[in-house]
Design a protein around this motif. Structure first.
Motif, PDB file in Angstrom:
ATOM      1  N   ASP A 147       0.851  -1.179   0.000  1.00 54.30           N
ATOM      2  CA  ASP A 147       0.000   0.000   0.000  1.00 54.30           C
ATOM      3  C   ASP A 147       0.897   1.243   0.000  1.00 54.30           C
ATOM      4  OD1 ASP A 147      -1.922   1.928   0.287  1.00 54.30           O
ATOM      5  OD2 ASP A 147      -2.708   1.172   2.187  1.00 54.30           O
ATOM      6  N   ARG A 148       0.908   1.954  -1.116  1.00 47.96           N
ATOM      7  CA  ARG A 148       1.783   3.115  -1.296  1.00 47.96           C
ATOM      8  C   ARG A 148       1.510   4.182  -0.227  1.00 47.96           C
ATOM      9  NH1 ARG A 148       5.902   6.079  -4.175  1.00 47.96           N
ATOM     10  NH2 ARG A 148       5.146   8.172  -4.146  1.00 47.96           N
ATOM     11  N   GLN A 149       0.259   4.368   0.141  1.00 49.67           N
ATOM     12  CA  GLN A 149      -0.087   5.379   1.148  1.00 49.67           C
ATOM     13  C   GLN A 149       0.518   5.026   2.508  1.00 49.67           C
ATOM     14  OE1 GLN A 149      -1.713   8.355   0.561  1.00 49.67           O
ATOM     15  NE2 GLN A 149      -0.948   8.761   2.613  1.00 49.67           N
ATOM     16  N   ASP A 191       4.162   5.834   2.372  1.00 54.96           N
ATOM     17  CA  ASP A 191       4.314   7.287   2.440  1.00 54.96           C
ATOM     18  C   ASP A 191       4.136   7.781   3.873  1.00 54.96           C
ATOM     19  OD1 ASP A 191       4.853   9.686   1.002  1.00 54.96           O
ATOM     20  OD2 ASP A 191       2.739  10.245   1.222  1.00 54.96           O
ATOM     21  N   TRP A 236      11.497  10.581  -1.005  1.00 59.62           N
ATOM     22  CA  TRP A 236      11.222   9.768  -2.190  1.00 59.62           C
ATOM     23  C   TRP A 236      12.171  10.182  -3.296  1.00 59.62           C
ATOM     24  CZ3 TRP A 236       8.312   5.593  -2.239  1.00 59.62           C
ATOM     25  CH2 TRP A 236       7.293   5.462  -1.312  1.00 59.62           C
ATOM     26  N   GLU A 290       9.205   7.074  -8.146  1.00 55.22           N
ATOM     27  CA  GLU A 290       7.974   6.406  -7.736  1.00 55.22           C
ATOM     28  C   GLU A 290       8.216   5.295  -6.705  1.00 55.22           C
ATOM     29  OE1 GLU A 290       3.994   6.498  -7.832  1.00 55.22           O
ATOM     30  OE2 GLU A 290       5.294   7.915  -8.846  1.00 55.22           O
ATOM     31  N   GLU A 291       9.314   4.551  -6.823  1.00 55.49           N
ATOM     32  CA  GLU A 291       9.544   3.370  -5.987  1.00 55.49           C
ATOM     33  C   GLU A 291      10.803   3.451  -5.121  1.00 55.49           C
ATOM     34  OE1 GLU A 291       7.461   0.529  -5.950  1.00 55.49           O
ATOM     35  OE2 GLU A 291       6.113   1.776  -7.120  1.00 55.49           O
ATOM     36  N   GLN A 340       7.631  -4.715  -5.464  1.00 54.70           N
ATOM     37  CA  GLN A 340       6.242  -5.126  -5.685  1.00 54.70           C
ATOM     38  C   GLN A 340       6.189  -6.089  -6.858  1.00 54.70           C
ATOM     39  OE1 GLN A 340       2.950  -2.471  -4.742  1.00 54.70           O
ATOM     40  NE2 GLN A 340       4.320  -0.827  -5.376  1.00 54.70           N
TER      41      GLN A 340
END
Length: 163
Positions: free
Chosen positions: A13-15, A18, A43, A46-47, A100
């Motif tokens: 879950d990216r959120q 973050d 960051w 993106e990853e 991922q």
């Protein structure tokens, strides 16, 4: 009767990541032992996540703070791959990546494990970066989930779409 199935995936879950990053950044800015070391976490695309510091041991400590925050947010440490501290001039950087998806090598290992040790009549199909496991009996699917949870494949696994 149709076959029952579930998907084996490796997603984060990216959120939540973050949120863990923001909590770690706040702790790094407020903690006494990090004062004056210019230690920060951000960051990079993106990853990727980059931890920078003036001292190598403070960069490693910053990485540990971030890992603690990931654990608190129920994100497996297998989903975060961190490199070694790299010095450039007066600063040290640690670059980490959020892992991922199940690559074909891991998918083949998981499918082989299901074929070799799972109940008869269970099928595993590789579909892109996930694995679909299907069977006529739901009890067999439960046994497969227990089998996969007991193994360490080096990646974080989740079981979704159980039908």
């Amino acid at each position: 009767m149709a076959d029952s199935s579930f998907d084996v995936v490796s997603k984060v879950d990216r959120q939540e990541v973050d949120n863990a990053l923001n909590q770690a950044a706040k702790e790094l800015s407020q903690r006494y032992d990090f004062r004056g070391t210019n230690t920060g976490i951000d960051w990079s695309g993106e990853e990727k996540i980059v931890i920078t510091s003036d001292a190598e041991e403070r960069a490693v400590a910053g990485l540990e703070v971030f890992r603690e925050k990931l654990i608190r947010r129920d994100i497996s440490l297998k989903a975060f791959d961190a490199g070694e501290p790299v010095g450039s001039g007066k600063t040290f950087k640690i670059t980490g990546e959020i892992v991922q998806g199940i690559d074909s090598e891991h998918a083949k290992k998981i499918a082989k494990k299901i074929r070799d040790e799972g109940p008869k009549g269970v099928k595993a199909q590789i579909q892109g970066d996930e694995l679909r496991v299907s069977s006529k009996k739901r009890d067999d699917l439960q046994a497969i989930i227990a089998l996969l949870k007991g193994e360490d494949f080096g990646i974080a696994l989740q079981f979704v779409n159980y039908r």
